[in-house]
Each structure stands twice: as structure tokens, then as C-alpha cells.
Design an enzyme around this catalytic site. Structure first.
Site, short mmCIF file in Angstrom:
data_model
loop_
_atom_site.label_atom_id
_atom_site.label_comp_id
_atom_site.label_asym_id
_atom_site.label_seq_id
_atom_site.Cartn_x
_atom_site.Cartn_y
_atom_site.Cartn_z
N HIS A 124 -13.49 -42.06 -13.49
CA HIS A 124 -14.57 -41.09 -13.26
C HIS A 124 -14.22 -39.76 -13.94
O HIS A 124 -15.04 -39.18 -14.66
CB HIS A 124 -14.77 -40.89 -11.76
N GLU A 125 -13.00 -39.28 -13.72
CA GLU A 125 -12.59 -37.99 -14.30
C GLU A 125 -12.53 -38.07 -15.82
O GLU A 125 -12.97 -37.16 -16.51
CB GLU A 125 -11.24 -37.53 -13.72
N HIS A 140 -15.86 -37.78 -17.33
CA HIS A 140 -16.36 -36.40 -17.51
C HIS A 140 -15.95 -35.87 -18.88
O HIS A 140 -16.70 -35.14 -19.53
CB HIS A 140 -15.82 -35.48 -16.42
N TYR A 185 -23.86 -28.83 -15.82
CA TYR A 185 -23.44 -29.31 -14.50
C TYR A 185 -24.29 -28.72 -13.40
O TYR A 185 -23.80 -28.04 -12.50
CB TYR A 185 -21.95 -28.96 -14.30
N GLU A 213 -22.71 -36.60 -13.24
CA GLU A 213 -21.95 -37.24 -12.16
C GLU A 213 -22.15 -38.77 -12.18
O GLU A 213 -21.21 -39.55 -12.03
CB GLU A 213 -22.39 -36.68 -10.81
N ASP A 256 -23.96 -27.48 -4.05
CA ASP A 256 -23.36 -28.46 -4.97
C ASP A 256 -24.07 -28.43 -6.33
O ASP A 256 -24.39 -29.46 -6.91
CB ASP A 256 -23.41 -29.86 -4.33
N HIS A 278 -23.56 -34.11 -6.82
CA HIS A 278 -22.88 -35.27 -6.24
C HIS A 278 -23.78 -36.01 -5.24
O HIS A 278 -23.34 -36.94 -4.58
CB HIS A 278 -21.60 -34.84 -5.51
ZN LIG Z 1 -17.35 -35.98 -11.06
#
Ligand SMILES: [Zn+2]
Lengths: 353, 98
Positions: free
Chosen positions: A160-161, A164, A175, A184, A261, A266
Site C-alpha cells: 500500500h505504501e 503511494h 490527497y 487511497e 481526513d 480513507h
Molecule cells: Zn494510504
């Protein structure tokens, strides 16, 4: 924000050029534009371009509970064998699997497509409950041991990271609001595909959970998110019910603030997450084959402000280009978006950002 | 002086935002720790706070509210952009409220 004659997205594209002279000229522009120095996006581009020949070599650093990354100590690099620290090895292996996935499945050379070095930082902070991508490297906490466990223990979180990073070097989706939720979602899609590819799992056999390994055994929660059934990943007294929607009718309007957020990036990611799951089930077989290729090509064709409707439209046209108009793959894409309340090719009926 | 910390964002953003704030009160802590807290608050306030931090992907953001005899101030920081003083204040609050 950039006082520069060449817009950053064009420089970005130029840095991706296969012609070394063009890449060099773009680099010169970036470096000599003194006002750009220190800007986050540019730092990432320069860092990526400078390490071009590295072929995605891995380095894992130990923060030793500090939050200041420059103090971290190098523990394991590409040619080193396993070390005593489990978190270091888990981060190293996770980065390696994800790198191999992008290379073998999408013929992509590391995060930036040009062999950008992969740097992981573990044991960040004290009992830190998170993992993040800071524009140049992946950073992992140990968890507090009460709710969260070591974040390097989850391959889908590592992917996941790193996802990004890939998004930052392609569409660079902003974002916040829908582009942020799409950002996301694309990282969750990457996390799921890498996990399924590593396990050799077909779409119908996979759990489609993100972060199923990051809670301690005492916590009553399946995972952070479920792509198969957004909104059902957890429901307990400690932190309530999973707020993710699985349909545009339940889109959560939130402000672009820290508390909100960034407009629910998210939270509303549940909608495109569910769409990808439905495409993978609809087409059948492995998620990283036709579904993954349609999504990856659509990411590359997107911009920083692409919203859900625009992304859905792009996946539909990419499915047509890759597999033919009215192919089963293209029909599966249309049906999946339909099921989450987005009609491909239509004007958005809701004026949601 | 009362100091409270709320945490937002991160990979588990919806969970983080639902957890209760952490609060400290200098009247209810050892004098030495209270002194340290006051010095760190002064250092962070001297920097002026300023602006919304950089949006690192999945980075957490921290809001610290200070209430000293009716005078209130709020400072923010994030994982990808925080000063040394902010980081020190944050870790003191976290340690004292564990
Ligand atoms: Zn993320």
C-alpha cells in the site's frame, strides 16, 4: 505554488522519458530553479532521478524509536543476508516482493519506473501506530502492542505504501476529496494484488482485506478495510464500526481538514475498492491480470484531479483498448461501476467533490 | 495549565479520529515534569505554529491545545513536517498519558 515556466507535471513526464538527453534537461531545469528547492514534489523527483541506475535497490534503516529519520542507522542493504531484527527483515522482504510484482506484472522498474532506490525505515517513534509514505521513503511504526502490532508484519500494508510512491510518480492524485480517495483506493488495490500474487491466489479465493495482520490478537477486528465488503472490517466497542461506504448513495461528505481526513480519503476509498473487487470477480481468475492491467493503465492515464466518474470512464475505455470493445472484460468493468452507483460514460448525477 | 492532544489521519484514519484526546494538567503531575511541559509548550509557541502541514500519504497529524488560565492556543504538526520542539512536546504528552 511553483514559480516555474514548465509546469511540474510536464517535468515529471520528461523525467519519465526514455531519452537520457531529455531526462537530463528536465533534471537541469529542476535543479537550477532554485525556488523549487525543498519543495516536496521536486525533492521526490530529484531523489528518484538521481538514483536511476539503482534498479530499486533496497535499504532498511532502524530509527531506534526516534521520529527524526536522518538519525536512523542502516541495518540491511540489497546484497546483505537476513539480520537479527525481525522488523528489518520483514520490511526488506516486503519491499522485495512488491518490487518483483511491479517488474514481473507491469514491467515497471521500481516506484518511478527508473529504478528508484527503495528505502524503508522501521521502529519509527515509540509505540507508533502507523506506516506512511513521505514522498521519498516508507516509514513503519512498531504499534502500541495494545491495539496495533508491528506494521512491517503486513505485506499488503507495505505494498500500500509503495503504491503511494507509484501514484505520486504517475497521476500524482491530490490527497483530498475524490482524487484523494482514489489515491487511497489505488494503494489498497496494489496491496491486495501484491498479496494475492505472492500467495498465488485467484480473486475468488482471496480475503480482500487490508491490514488483517496489524491488529493485536486481543482486538476484535478483521482488518483496517475490506475491499469485498467495505464497512464490515471492524465493529467493536473500542473504536466503533467501519465507516467505509460501498456505494455512491452512501458517500460520506467530510471537510478538507485533518479531522475530516482530507475529505474522507480513507473512508470513500471503499467505493472504488468495491468496484475493483467486482471487476476481479466479474472477469475471474487472477486480479493482477486483466483487472490489474486495466487499473494500472488507467492510473497512468489519470491526472492529479481525476475523480471517481472520470476514473471509471477511463477504466472502461482502457478495457476496450486492451481487450476489445464489448469484450467480457469491458462489460465486467461497466457492471462493476454500475453496482457502486457510477454509470460509465454518464455525467455525474451528484455534484460531489 | 492544561494540554490536550488529538491525533488524526494515518493508515487507520477513521480509527485514530475516534480515540479520545490525551490530556495533561500541570496541577496533577510532579513539579519537575510540569516544568518540562511548560518549557516545551513555550518553545513550540515561540515558533508560532503556522499553516496546515504537508500532506504526506498516510501521515498522522497532531493538534495540541494549550489552556493556561483562560489563555488558549492551538498548534499543529504532522509526521512529515514537525519541528524538534513540537516532536519533543508530542512525545512528552504521549509518554505521560500512556
Ligand atoms: Zn494510504
Amino acid at each position: 505554488m511553483f514559480n516555474c515556466i514548465t509546469p511540474p507535471f510536464i517535468l515529471n513526464k520528461l523525467l519519465d522519458s526514455s531519452d537520457a538527453t531529455i531526462r537530463g534537461a528536465a533534471m537541469d531545469t529542476l535543479i537550477t530553479t532554485a525556488r523549487l528547492r525543498g519543495q516536496r514534489e521536486v525533492r521526490g523527483l530529484i531523489a528518484g532521478a538521481l538514483v536511476s541506475p539503482a534498479a530499486g535497490r533496497r535499504s532498511v534503516f532502524d530509527c531506534a524509536n526516534s521520529t527524526f529519520l536522518p538519525f536512523a542507522k542502516l541495518m540491511r542493504s540489497e546484497d546483505d543476508g537476513p539480520v537479527a531484527d525481525k522488523s528489518v527483515n520483514q520490511a526488506f522482504e516486503g519491499l522485495g516482493v512488491t518490487r518483483a510484482f511491479y517488474r514481473d506484472v507491469f514491467q515497471r522498474d521500481s516506484i518511478d519506473g527508473h529504478g528508484m532506490r527503495l528505502q524503508g525505515f522501521v521502529h519509527r517513534g515509540r509505540r507508533y501506530n502507523n506506516a506512511f509514505w513521505d514522498g521519498q521513503q516508507m516509514v513503519f511504526g512498531d504499534g502500541d502492542g495494545k491495539v496495533f502490532a508491528d506494521f512491517t508484519g503486513s505485506l499488503d500494508v507495505i505494498a500500500h505504501e509503495l503504491g503511494h510512491g507509484v501514484t505520486e510518480h504517475t497521476a500524482n492524485l491530490e490527497y483530498r476529496f475524490q482524487p484523494g480517495a482514489l489515491n487511497e483506493s489505488l494503494s489498497d488495490v496494489a496491496g491486495s494484488m501484491v498479496k494475492q500474487w505472492h500467495l498465488g491466489q485467484t480473486a475468488d479465493k482471496a480475503d480482500w482485506l487490508i491490514g488483517s495482520d496489524i491488529f493485536t490478537p486481543k482486538i476484535e477486528a478483521d482488518a483496517l478495510r475490506s475491499m469485498k465488503a467495505p464497512g464490515t472490517a471492524f465493529n467493536n466497542d473500542l473504536f466503533g464500526e467501519d465507516p467505509q461506504p460501498d456505494h455512491m448513495d452512501r458517500y460520506v461528505e467530510l471537510p478538507d481538514t485533518d479531522e475530516g481526513d482530507n475529505g474522507g480519503v480513507h473512508i470513500n476509498s471503499g467505493i472504488p475498492n468495491k468496484a475493483f473487487y467486482l471487476v476481479a470477480i466479474g472477469i475471474g481468475g487472477n486480479s493482477w491480470e486483466a483487472p490489474g492491467h486495466i487499473w494500472y493503465e488507467s492510473l497512468r492515464a489519470s491526472t492529479s484531479t481525476t475523480n471517481f466518474q472520470q476514473f471509471a470512464d477511463t477504466t472502461f475505455s482502457k478495457a476496450g483498448e486492451l481487450y476489445g470493445a464489448s469484450s467480457p472484460q469491458q462489460q465486467a468493468v461497466r457492471a462493476a461501476w454500475d453496482e457502486v452507483g457510477i454509470r460509465v460514460g454518464s455525467e455525474p448525477t451528484l455534484s460531489r467533490r | 495549565m492544561r494540554v490536550s492532544l488529538t491525533t488524526h489521519g494515518g493508515l487507520a484514519a477513521p480509527i485514530n479520529s475516534r480515540r479520545p484526546p490525551r490530556t495533561l494538567d500541570t496541577d496533577r503531575m510532579p513539579a519537575a515534569t510540569a516544568g518540562q511541559l511548560r518549557r516545551l509548550v513555550a518553545a513550540v509557541l515561540a515558533e508560532g505554529g503556522g499553516g496546515r502541514p504537508d500532506r504526506g500519504r498516510d501521515a498522522m497529524t497532531y493538534t495540541i491545545t494549550i489552556d493556561d488560565d483562560g489563555r488558549a492556543a492551538t498548534v499543529t504538526g504532522s509526521d512529515t513536517s514537525m519541528s524538534a520542539a513540537f516532536g519533543a512536546l508530542l512525545s512528552l504528552i504521549e509518554r505521560q498519558t500512556d
